[in-house]
Design an enzyme around this catalytic site. Structure first.
Site, PDB file in Angstrom:
ATOM      1  N   GLU A 133       0.843  -1.191   0.000  1.00 30.70           N
ATOM      2  CA  GLU A 133       0.000   0.000   0.000  1.00 30.70           C
ATOM      3  C   GLU A 133       0.881   1.245   0.000  1.00 30.70           C
ATOM      4  OE1 GLU A 133      -2.773   0.405   3.235  1.00 30.70           O
ATOM      5  OE2 GLU A 133      -3.745   2.101   2.292  1.00 30.70           O
ATOM      6  N   GLY A 273       3.581   2.482  10.865  1.00 30.43           N
ATOM      7  CA  GLY A 273       3.296   1.701  12.074  1.00 30.43           C
ATOM      8  C   GLY A 273       3.055   0.231  11.788  1.00 30.43           C
ATOM      9  N   GLU A 310      -5.219  -2.623  12.851  1.00 32.66           N
ATOM     10  CA  GLU A 310      -4.940  -3.480  11.685  1.00 32.66           C
ATOM     11  C   GLU A 310      -5.931  -4.631  11.616  1.00 32.66           C
ATOM     12  OE1 GLU A 310      -3.088  -1.961   9.779  1.00 32.66           O
ATOM     13  OE2 GLU A 310      -2.123  -0.669  11.260  1.00 32.66           O
ATOM     14  N   GLU A 332      -9.669   4.292   6.390  1.00 26.21           N
ATOM     15  CA  GLU A 332      -8.815   4.762   7.489  1.00 26.21           C
ATOM     16  C   GLU A 332      -9.595   5.519   8.566  1.00 26.21           C
ATOM     17  OE1 GLU A 332      -6.252   3.409   7.971  1.00 26.21           O
ATOM     18  OE2 GLU A 332      -5.484   2.746   6.021  1.00 26.21           O
TER      19      GLU A 332
HETATM   20  N1  B3K Z   1      -2.906   1.100   5.678  1.00 25.39           N
HETATM   21  C1  B3K Z   1      -1.594   1.272   6.253  1.00 25.39           C
HETATM   22  C2  B3K Z   1      -0.913   2.515   5.824  1.00 25.39           C
HETATM   23  C3  B3K Z   1      -0.212   2.407   4.526  1.00 25.39           C
HETATM   24  C4  B3K Z   1       0.610   3.645   4.260  1.00 25.39           C
HETATM   25  C5  B3K Z   1       1.160   3.669   2.884  1.00 25.39           C
HETATM   26  N2  B3K Z   1       2.002   4.812   2.663  1.00 25.39           N
HETATM   27  C6  B3K Z   1      -1.623   1.207   7.732  1.00 25.39           C
HETATM   28  C7  B3K Z   1      -2.895   1.525   8.375  1.00 25.39           C
HETATM   29  O1  B3K Z   1      -3.449   2.585   8.266  1.00 25.39           O
HETATM   30  O2  B3K Z   1      -3.428   0.668   9.027  1.00 25.39           O
HETATM   31 ZN    ZN Z   2      -5.355   1.983   8.803  1.00 23.76          ZN
END
Ligand code: B3K
Ligand code: ZN
Length: 901
Positions: A133, A273, A310, A332
């Protein structure tokens, strides 16, 4: 500068991606069969896909994304075919006509060992990891790298068995075995279709903590947390957090784990993270590893929320994903809201819930509000971007979560849960938009204010900027009525000069000005009263009147921070002291204390007088909070924390960071001295001798004790009294857990006491083999209070330390970001040396890891409000970076927006 045109050097300026330009893909990819021969220097990837034309789109060539790949072979239905390259894209024009599926086979190689961007397939500590991602999959193979193309994946991994005994990918392990030459293989099949950004593989020497669980529906699942050998004793908390997350999503939203096996793998080289790859989450070690000797209470609580976050993506993001990256907040914002609710629901008592809410709002105000007022301001659903990685922002995440929270407020907790159910009924397995989500929540709650105001409510998605709500109250003593007049406005942001009114849920309460009693709220014209009232402000100005108001009230407005706005109400000090002492909404109780402190700070900054900033009434109120018999320790610690320098700066039109720093320092010293005996009491009173537990109650006690120690050291150091610094050093040596140990170390460092240096040296030798603890050691020194300009030379020195490594994002952040973003007093130097350092580091990092460099570049976002000489120096530093020829799109977008008019 941002047009798609040729610049002076003849190079193509970066392309702008527009939300409005979305069109469905010309081809669907139904299945993907990937075979990897893993080798750090040359990994071979055989990608066999079945594709078909999208009948809804006019026939056209297939244009596949790729980046830094070596292409060896392309076969269509087993036959060689002609292809061409258009920049990075692989273009296939001679594909079978009609809508029948066809096979496409692509063979490429890549070099994971040289992948310093940590996007795509890379090597960390001799193991392979991936990060796809947003657009990293194209660095692994040629593909339609966009989230609305969802396919079924089969993955075979082949590697040297001794070096890479563990081979993982998404889904279920269906086959494994030995190969020739000491190699072995593992074959994984993911039962769920997914966009390629959720693909993952891991290969290396890893060990796992395992846990079998049974779901409510009686299904068995295997949970695994993979780490490097030697770290297993630090995985219990992550596993507990994962089990709690699985149980919570089932209980609160009826969403079960949909996989037989759910894996979490930790790596120490990670740009952010963690990442929610389907069934194979990859985490930064910072958000997995913890034991009481190495991790603080804050680490424990971060692990719980990131593991939750997550995991919750498994439904919100993975089962239903985003149609395009402009919809990023669909997954998000919603998932942050869910992890916030999870952490709150894990709190046993209401005051711990309030503490979590205050912490979340603090992040929003100190990071998102400035973003909304600065050059990178964008709506929760942006309209354009150059580099999508720059849009993983506090606006998309935290403001997005506030938008979802407002939906829950407007539909009730039960109503929102119904809306979620409808959302999954409608869209499970699809790639959808923020509109689809809002519509589902509204449709499931047709009698709610959300349904009535939906098109207007959705302005939260389209309009950037933080709205301001101005409120004014009128009490009629004879009629016993109280009227609140509310009006809203929102300042222009980049590309949005005019804003239309938002839908703003304003939660209200009334507190008796004399008695401090909670006054019942009875809306004019109604007969029932309640303790609080939700007013939905949707016009530019509106009023609301309450009857039978027994005494003059102090309004408690925006309880629980019911909307992400700035509230302007001309409270008197006396009114704020009443709210601080009596409001039964803990959020507004805390807020009253913040307003009082902010008022003193801004007055001192304006007058230039830094002595005696806090008045006696404030100090007495703080003493009362500190000594309060029933308030929770964590809540006390929040009330006694002064507004940060960043938050104070946000209230000012012209920012002199050194003046702010001096005023806040003097306020801290005043609090330390005036409450000295109270801090001694608090420290003694909040000692726990039992076994370490990272629960909210005991971590609150440790936080308050740590704060007491900091103030005691500060006051003692100033008065050259050796007692408390001595006790602190002893505490540092004897502490039974990292929280107490680190708090003591921090107390010595922030007081600038002579014990700090030997303590730091001792800490280093004790923990030199613990990377995450060393990060704390670096960060503490880089964010230490500046004394006569000493921090920058110390930071430069730290960068020459043998344990410093610019390539490791955690280490780079612990030194460079801690200084540039976390130490305003040390960074904003009149001699511009802080900004020069910043520009050097941005350019240096950009050469290897543009994503991390672009984050650092954001440290200068608010330069235009700086007073001289800072402003001119900051501008020069930005221009120096912008002038660099081979700058990445990531950094270029940030610095050019910062420099734009
Ligand atoms: N979805 C990922 C973040 C990805 C960042 C890419 N630059 C982590 C999260 O928000 O859970
Ligand atoms: Zn996320």
């Amino acid at each position: 500068m941002l047009q798609s045109s040729k610049d002076d050097g003849g190079a193509q300026a970066p392309a702008i991606v527009l939300r409005e330009a979305y069109s469905a893909p010309a081809f669907w990819i139904d299945t993907v069969d990937l075979c990897f021969d893993l080798d750090p220097a040359k990994t071979r990837v055989l990608n066999k896909m079945t594709l078909r034309r999208n009948p809804d789109v006019p026939a056209q060539a297939l244009r596949l994304d790729g980046e830094e790949l070596n292409l060896a072979r392309v076969l269509v239905n087993g036959q060689g075919t002609s292809f061409k390259m258009d920049g990075d894209k692989l273009v296939l024009e001679n594909l079978p006509e009609g809508n029948e599926p066809f096979a496409l086979e692509i063979f490429t190689t890549c070099n994971p060992g040289k992948n310093t961007k940590l996007m795509g397939l890379y090597v960390s500590n001799d193991s392979f990891f991936t990060q796809c991602e947003a657009e990293g999959f194209r660095r692994i193979t040629y593909f339609l790298d966009r989230p609305d193309v969802m396919a079924s994946y089969t993955v075979t991994l082949r590697a040297d068995k001794a070096k890479y005994p563990v081979l993982l990918s998404n889904g279920n392990l269906v086959e494994q075995g030995a190969l020739e030459d000491g190699r072995h293989f593992a074959k994984w099949v993911d039962p769920h279709k997914k966009p390629c950004y959720l693909f993952a593989l891991v290969a290396g020497q890893l060990v796992a903590r395992e846990q079998r669980i049974t779901s409510r529906a009686g299904k068995d699942h295997l949970l695994q947390v993979y780490v490097r050998p030697g770290d297993l004793d630090k995985t219990e908390h992550a596993m507990n957090s994962l089990m709690a997350s699985v149980a919570w999503d089932e209980a609160r939203f009826g969403l079960p784990l949909d996989l037989e096996r759910f894996m979490v793998v930790a790596t120490s080289d990670f740009n952010m993270g963690a990442m929610e790859n389907k069934g194979l989450n990859i985490f930064n070690t910072k958000y997995v590893l913890a034991n009481q000797a190495t991790a603080t209470d804050v680490d424990y609580s971060n692990i719980e929320s990131v593991v939750g976050h997550e995991y919750f993506h498994n439904w919100t993001g993975n089962r239903i994903t985003c149609r395009d990256w402009f919809q990023l907040s669909l997954k998000e914002g919603l998932t942050v809201f869910r992890d916030q609710e999870f952490s709150q629901d894990l709190c046993a008592d209401p005051s711990a819930r309030a503490v979590k809410r205050i912490e979340d709002v603090r992040v929003l105000r100190t990071a998102q509000f400035p973003e909304d007022a600065g050059p990178m301001a964008h709506p929760v659903r942006p309209d354009s971007y150059i580099e999508i990685n720059n849009f993983y922002t506090v606006t998309i995440y935290e403001k997005g979560a506030e938008v979802v929270r407002m939906m829950q407020t407007l539909t009730s907790r039960a109503g929102f849960a119904k809306g979620m159910t409808l959302y999954f009924e409608r869209f499970d397995g699809q790639a959808v938009t923020c509109d689809d989500f809002a519509q589902a929540i509204a449709d499931a709650n047709s009698d709610s204010p959300l349904a009535a105001l939906l098109p207007q409510f959705k302005r939260w998605y389209s309009q950037a900027g933080t709205p301001r709500v101005a409120a004014r109250g009128e009490y009629n003593a004879e009629a016993k009525t109280y009227t609140l007049h509310l009006s809203q406005s929102c300042a222009p942001t980049v590309g949005q000069p005019e804003k239309l009114p938002f839908v703003i849920p304003v939660s209200l309460g009334l507190v008796g000005a004399q008695t401090g009693a909670a006054l019942p709220l009875q809306l004019q014209g109604t007969t029932t009263a309640s303790d609080s009232y939700l007013f939905v402000l949707s016009q530019a100005s509106e009023s609301v009147t309450f009857e039978n108001v027994a005494e003059e009230p102090v309004p408690s407005i925006l309880r629980g921070f019911s909307a992400p706005v700035v509230l302007d109400f001309d409270y008197s000090d006396a009114q704020l002291l009443t709210l601080l002492a009596h409001d039964n909404d803990p959020f507004n109780r805390w807020e009253a204390g913040q307003r009082l402190a902010l008022r003193s700070a801004t007055a001192a900054i304006a007058s230039g007088n830094t002595s005696g900033v806090l008045n006696d009434a404030y100090i007495a109120a703080m003493r009362a909070v500190l000594r309060h018999p029933t308030l929770d320790a964590a809540f006390k610690e929040l009330v006694l924390t002064l507004p940060s320098e960043t938050y104070i700066a946000e209230q000012l039109d012209l920012v002199d960071p050194q003046r702010i720093h001096a005023v806040r320092d003097s306020m801290r010293l005043q609090l330390a001295r005036a409450l000295f005996a109270d801090w001694e009491w608090a420290y003694a009173e909040h000692q726990d001798n039992g076994a370490y537990r990272p629960d909210p109650l005991s971590s609150g006690r440790r936080a308050l004790a740590g704060m007491a120690l900091t103030f005691l050291c500060l006051a003692s150091t100033e008065s050259r009294d050796a007692v408390w610094p001595g006790k602190t050093l002893q505490r540092f040596k004897d502490a039974g857990n990292m929280t107490d140990r680190f708090n003591a170390l921090q107390a010595l460092v922030s007081a600038g006491h002579a014990h700090a240096a030997p303590a730091l040296a001792r800490f280093y030798s004790q923990f030199k083999d613990e990377a995450l603890v060393l990060d704390k050691w670096f960060a503490l020194q880089a964010s230490a209070p500046d004394r006569g300009g000493n921090v920058l030379p110390a930071v430069r020195q730290l960068m020459t330390h043998p344990d410093f490594n610019l390539r490791n994002p955690n280490r780079a952040r612990s030194v460079i970001f801690s200084y540039c973003s976390g130490n305003p007093g040390g960074f904003h130097r009149a001699d511009a040396a802080g900004y020069v350092f910043w520009s050097e580091r941005v350019m240096e990092l950009d050469a290897t890891n543009p994503q991390v460099a672009a984050r650092l570049a954001r440290a200068m976002d608010r330069w235009k409000r700086l007073a001289e000489p800072y402003r001119s120096a900051a501008c020069e530093a930005l221009k120096r970076v912008a002038a660099k020829v081979d700058l990445s799109n990531d950094v270029r977008e940030v610095v050019e927006r910062a420099l734009a008019d």
